[in-house]
Design a protein around this motif. Sequence first.
Motif, PDB file in Angstrom:
ATOM      1  N   VAL A  94       0.842  -1.199   0.000  1.00 24.56           N
ATOM      2  CA  VAL A  94       0.000   0.000   0.000  1.00 24.56           C
ATOM      3  C   VAL A  94       0.883   1.259   0.000  1.00 24.56           C
ATOM      4  O   VAL A  94       0.560   2.269  -0.622  1.00 24.56           O
ATOM      5  CB  VAL A  94      -0.937  -0.002   1.242  1.00 24.56           C
ATOM      6  N   PHE A  95       2.027   1.181   0.664  1.00 28.72           N
ATOM      7  CA  PHE A  95       2.931   2.326   0.774  1.00 28.72           C
ATOM      8  C   PHE A  95       3.887   2.453  -0.422  1.00 28.72           C
ATOM      9  O   PHE A  95       4.855   3.196  -0.374  1.00 28.72           O
ATOM     10  CB  PHE A  95       3.751   2.234   2.076  1.00 28.72           C
ATOM     11  N   GLY A  96       3.626   1.699  -1.474  1.00 29.08           N
ATOM     12  CA  GLY A  96       4.420   1.870  -2.703  1.00 29.08           C
ATOM     13  C   GLY A  96       5.599   0.922  -2.823  1.00 29.08           C
ATOM     14  O   GLY A  96       6.466   1.114  -3.671  1.00 29.08           O
ATOM     15  N   GLY A  97       5.651  -0.103  -1.988  1.00 30.19           N
ATOM     16  CA  GLY A  97       6.733  -1.086  -2.055  1.00 30.19           C
ATOM     17  C   GLY A  97       6.418  -2.214  -3.023  1.00 30.19           C
ATOM     18  O   GLY A  97       5.415  -2.161  -3.749  1.00 30.19           O
ATOM     19  N   PRO A  98       7.246  -3.265  -3.031  1.00 32.33           N
ATOM     20  CA  PRO A  98       7.014  -4.394  -3.936  1.00 32.33           C
ATOM     21  C   PRO A  98       5.703  -5.110  -3.615  1.00 32.33           C
ATOM     22  O   PRO A  98       5.213  -5.055  -2.489  1.00 32.33           O
ATOM     23  CB  PRO A  98       8.216  -5.318  -3.658  1.00 32.33           C
ATOM     24  N   LYS A  99       5.170  -5.809  -4.607  1.00 28.10           N
ATOM     25  CA  LYS A  99       3.840  -6.414  -4.462  1.00 28.10           C
ATOM     26  C   LYS A  99       3.922  -7.796  -3.822  1.00 28.10           C
ATOM     27  O   LYS A  99       3.450  -8.783  -4.401  1.00 28.10           O
ATOM     28  CB  LYS A  99       3.160  -6.494  -5.833  1.00 28.10           C
ATOM     29  N   LEU A 100       4.505  -7.865  -2.649  1.00 26.94           N
ATOM     30  CA  LEU A 100       4.678  -9.178  -2.016  1.00 26.94           C
ATOM     31  C   LEU A 100       3.354  -9.764  -1.537  1.00 26.94           C
ATOM     32  O   LEU A 100       3.154 -10.972  -1.589  1.00 26.94           O
ATOM     33  CB  LEU A 100       5.659  -9.084  -0.832  1.00 26.94           C
ATOM     34  N   GLN A 111       3.342 -12.864  -3.667  1.00 26.25           N
ATOM     35  CA  GLN A 111       3.951 -13.941  -2.876  1.00 26.25           C
ATOM     36  C   GLN A 111       2.942 -14.591  -1.923  1.00 26.25           C
ATOM     37  O   GLN A 111       2.948 -15.794  -1.722  1.00 26.25           O
ATOM     38  CB  GLN A 111       5.124 -13.355  -2.080  1.00 26.25           C
ATOM     39  N   ASP A 112       2.082 -13.754  -1.333  1.00 28.57           N
ATOM     40  CA  ASP A 112       1.134 -14.283  -0.340  1.00 28.57           C
ATOM     41  C   ASP A 112      -0.211 -14.643  -0.987  1.00 28.57           C
ATOM     42  O   ASP A 112      -1.148 -15.024  -0.282  1.00 28.57           O
ATOM     43  CB  ASP A 112       0.893 -13.250   0.774  1.00 28.57           C
ATOM     44  N   HIS A 113      -0.313 -14.453  -2.303  1.00 28.99           N
ATOM     45  CA  HIS A 113      -1.566 -14.704  -3.033  1.00 28.99           C
ATOM     46  C   HIS A 113      -2.728 -13.948  -2.402  1.00 28.99           C
ATOM     47  O   HIS A 113      -3.838 -14.436  -2.303  1.00 28.99           O
ATOM     48  CB  HIS A 113      -1.875 -16.211  -3.102  1.00 28.99           C
ATOM     49  N   GLY A 114      -2.420 -12.732  -1.929  1.00 35.67           N
ATOM     50  CA  GLY A 114      -3.452 -11.899  -1.303  1.00 35.67           C
ATOM     51  C   GLY A 114      -4.006 -10.894  -2.301  1.00 35.67           C
ATOM     52  O   GLY A 114      -3.580 -10.815  -3.455  1.00 35.67           O
ATOM     53  N   SER A 115      -4.975 -10.116  -1.832  1.00 35.81           N
ATOM     54  CA  SER A 115      -5.582  -9.041  -2.628  1.00 35.81           C
ATOM     55  C   SER A 115      -6.296  -8.165  -1.602  1.00 35.81           C
ATOM     56  O   SER A 115      -6.409  -8.547  -0.425  1.00 35.81           O
ATOM     57  CB  SER A 115      -6.608  -9.621  -3.604  1.00 35.81           C
ATOM     58  N   HIS A 116      -6.809  -7.028  -2.042  1.00 33.80           N
ATOM     59  CA  HIS A 116      -7.555  -6.191  -1.105  1.00 33.80           C
ATOM     60  C   HIS A 116      -8.755  -6.973  -0.572  1.00 33.80           C
ATOM     61  O   HIS A 116      -9.043  -6.981   0.628  1.00 33.80           O
ATOM     62  CB  HIS A 116      -7.994  -4.899  -1.805  1.00 33.80           C
TER      63      HIS A 116
END
Length: 156
Positions: A56-62, A66-71
């Motif tokens: 959310v803060f503009g970092g990599p989309k881990l 990686q965690d297979h997450g989403s909002h």
Amino acid sequence: MKEVPSLYNWAGGQASLEKLTEVFYDKVLKDELLEPVFRNMSPEHTKHVAHFIAEVFGGPKLYTDQDHGSHSNMVAHHVGKSLTEVQRKQWIKLLLDSADEIGLVDDPEFRSALVGYLEWGSRLAILNSQTTENPIGESEPMPKWGWGETGGPYQK
Ligand code: HEM
């Protein structure tokens, strides 16, 4: 005009946010109000929350990659949990105590952006916890958070 750094980089990147959530959930599990809420959390919880905030803060989309997450997936963890305002306030307090404890950057502009995000996200978590249906569709994008009205110390 100087380049605008992401909140993620300004905060010190992944290591810094993971340290923040580690110290935070240590406190949570010793806290009378919050321990009952989090006692069954997964062993990956601490890292997943750090990954979520980092993204959310503009970092990599881990969180996404990686965690297979989403909002939607993150919101699903709160749906139906009937969380309270008292628990939310304590959650914020312990997170901000943890930020101070690990020496997270404390310039007024960064802390304003951090508190703004935590207020927004935690209030949504409480609202979503009162529902039984996830209001966020699987295709909805991850939220993004930036410096807001204060601009940033990078301008000085
Ligand atoms: C900005 C605010 C918040 C963010 C970014 C956030 C993020 C997350 C994420 C990413 C998960 C999933 C973790 C996983 O994949 O294992 C999660 C789960 C959860 N969150 Fe939050 N959360 C926020 C606020 C809150 C608040 C205020 C509370 C309660 C006072 C709360 C209670 C929980 C609970 C109970 C779970 C499920 C734990 C379990 O697996 O048993 N969250 N949260």
